[in-house]
Design a protein around this motif. Structure first.
Motif, PDB file in Angstrom:
ATOM      1  N   ILE A  67       0.871  -1.169   0.000  1.00 51.30           N
ATOM      2  CA  ILE A  67       0.000   0.000   0.000  1.00 51.30           C
ATOM      3  C   ILE A  67       0.912   1.223   0.000  1.00 51.30           C
ATOM      4  CG2 ILE A  67      -1.913   1.189   1.132  1.00 51.30           C
ATOM      5  CD1 ILE A  67      -2.519  -1.762   0.390  1.00 51.30           C
ATOM      6  N   LYS A  92      -0.917  -1.159  -4.488  1.00 53.94           N
ATOM      7  CA  LYS A  92      -2.079  -0.276  -4.453  1.00 53.94           C
ATOM      8  C   LYS A  92      -1.556   1.126  -4.183  1.00 53.94           C
ATOM      9  CE  LYS A  92      -5.146  -3.733  -2.399  1.00 53.94           C
ATOM     10  NZ  LYS A  92      -5.957  -4.050  -1.223  1.00 53.94           N
ATOM     11  N   HIS A 112      -6.579   1.056   3.863  1.00 61.61           N
ATOM     12  CA  HIS A 112      -6.619   0.340   2.592  1.00 61.61           C
ATOM     13  C   HIS A 112      -6.021  -1.067   2.666  1.00 61.61           C
ATOM     14  CE1 HIS A 112      -7.369   4.450   1.219  1.00 61.61           C
ATOM     15  NE2 HIS A 112      -7.960   3.869   0.192  1.00 61.61           N
TER      16      HIS A 112
END
Length: 144
Positions: A67, A92, A112
């Motif tokens: 992330i 991501k 996330h």
């Protein structure tokens, strides 16, 4: 706590042990499957490719997601991240509309993350992803 052989499962040619959590009402076991690497980024274009590559190639007994939280970089870091993410679905990318600091970037990363375990990896090469196993060992062995 003694583990039985039926509590271990093979994953990527390595053994991951599932650890029974103490409970007075259940004998359920839990298995950790994914590591979320939270990477706060602010103007790190010169080290970004190297650290992302190191994270994605680390040898750990878990699935991995990265992330990457860009904290409104102005040096092209976001474009590098987007290019890397287009090549690897484990990445991501999240972008802050304004610079909010490392703590906020970490909290955004947590929001996330989909992994069972999370670690923070700075983008400036200060920490070595090859040391993830040192951090994971007590968790995977039930000592933490």
């Amino acid at each position: 706590m003694k583990l039985h052989s039926d509590q271990a499962e093979s994953m990527n040619d390595q053994t991951v042990t599932t650890i029974p959590f103490p409970s007075s009402q259940s004998s359920t076991t839990h298995s950790f499957k994914k590591l979320s690497v939270l990477m706060p980024i602010y103007n790190e274009r010169w080290t970004l490719k190297e650290i992302v590559n190191a994270v994605l190639n680390v040898d750990i007994p878990l699935e991995l997601e990265l992330i990457a939280v860009d904290d409104c970089s102005t040096d092209g870091s976001l474009e590098i991240l987007e290019s890397l993410a287009a090549q690897d679905s484990r990445i991501k990318v999240v972008r802050h509309a304004k610079n909010s600091g490392k703590g906020t970037a970490i909290r955004t990363g947590i929001e996330h993350a989909t992994g069972d375990i999370a670690v923070i990896q700075d983008a400036d090469l200060e920490y070595n992803p090859d040391e993830f196993n040192i951090l994971l060992e007590p968790i995977l062995s039930g000592k933490a």
